[in-house]
Design an enzyme around this catalytic site. Sequence first.
Site, short mmCIF file in Angstrom:
data_model
loop_
_atom_site.label_atom_id
_atom_site.label_comp_id
_atom_site.label_asym_id
_atom_site.label_seq_id
_atom_site.Cartn_x
_atom_site.Cartn_y
_atom_site.Cartn_z
NE ARG A 134 6.26 11.23 0.11
CZ ARG A 134 5.79 10.48 1.21
NH1 ARG A 134 4.82 9.73 0.88
NH2 ARG A 134 6.55 10.31 2.06
CG ASP A 184 4.00 4.07 8.52
OD1 ASP A 184 3.28 4.96 8.48
OD2 ASP A 184 5.02 3.99 7.91
NE ARG A 215 4.73 -22.86 -3.92
CZ ARG A 215 4.20 -22.37 -5.08
NH1 ARG A 215 3.20 -21.49 -5.03
NH2 ARG A 215 4.38 -23.24 -6.13
N GLY A 261 6.22 0.31 6.19
CA GLY A 261 6.81 0.83 7.41
C GLY A 261 8.13 0.85 7.33
NE ARG A 284 6.13 -19.05 -6.25
CZ ARG A 284 7.33 -19.59 -6.55
NH1 ARG A 284 8.36 -19.65 -5.81
NH2 ARG A 284 7.17 -20.44 -7.59
CE1 TYR A 328 2.01 4.51 -2.88
CE2 TYR A 328 2.82 3.09 -4.60
CZ TYR A 328 2.83 4.26 -3.68
OH TYR A 328 3.88 5.26 -3.92
NE ARG A 349 1.26 4.75 1.24
CZ ARG A 349 1.51 5.37 2.39
NH1 ARG A 349 0.63 5.95 3.14
NH2 ARG A 349 2.89 5.22 2.72
#
Length: 373
Positions: free
Chosen positions: A74, A135, A170, A178, A291, A297, A300
């Site tokens: 990065r 995203d 549930r 995002g 939950r 990741y 990705r």
Amino acid sequence: MPLKIGLLTAGSDCPGINAAIRGFGKAAANTYDMQVVGFTDGFEGLVRDETFDLSGSALSGILTAGGTILGTSRAVPQAMSLEGKVVDRTDEAIATYKKHNLDGLVCIGGKETQTAALHLTRQGLHVITIPKAPDNDIPETEMTIGFDTAREIATEAMDRLHTTANANHRIIIVELIGMHAGWLTLSAGIASGADVILIPEIPYDTDKIAQAILSRNQSGKNFSIIAIAENARSKELVAFLERSRKMKTLMNAGFDNEEVEAQMEKVKKQYTNETMLLGSRLEEATKLTSRITILGYLLRGGTPSAFDRILATQMAEYSAELASQGKFGVMVRYCNNTVADVPLEKVAGLTKTIPPDHRWITAARQVGTCLGD
């Protein structure tokens, strides 16, 4: 003399990057007789002059592979970590570019990459970028590499969670990547039939979400699926941030800084980990067990979709064409089912968010999806 082009991948990884590397390398060599020099680990490799041989069989068998054979990071040249400090290493990046006698540099990356590319362009380098972002938050392009695959993964995950939510009665909250835009969450939420979709563009009201879930229960539906972007914010948090801005104004006006900072920290602690807080509040309001599943990741990784492979190949081939024409300082974009280019000045430092009148938002509302507002 054939052109000599550098190639690197920067930012987070995502499916389709290797398809773009392959597409550019093959088009450059087969069609334009270019020489391609790969740099490892993003701009760090450019700064440290660490190359990767992209000739011979290096491009074979990578079309369907996830990740990037070049590696990534990065870091950007104008702000790199060195011995515990953040320093500008632009001069070293330029030196490597000149050492290899490059005619241009192609960078495959996200928003930070567009900004770094513009910075290097202003330093006199010839740069072209190819946008990737699961995203889909890069402006001036309808689609980015990695988005379609991430959407498919997210949709399948929520399809599977529907069955367990139904079986156990549930609330299941699914958090998707995002930070600033809800394209992935909104589209995957619609595709999977999520009952509630929460995105950064629309601050949500927890009470209204609880009401929507209770209304479902009263109609005989004893479970709910909530798709939430990682940086979706409650109206309370938005109000807090606004108060924070006002507090900073007071601090600058000469008020007791320590007291104001203490108040800001006290309030901030109430809003750490919004998704966890939302789950807790919905349990209390609805008396249903909640939950949380964080896809993170997972979105990705893995094999790119057919669309992402085609998109990456198209964008990469067009980048090679642009380089052969000597057209630099641009990002390749996808628009109206074709590829084109746009000046980096129109992209760098900007985020593509969902307009409030977008058809996806309209569609979600019309089929009864709660957007939290």
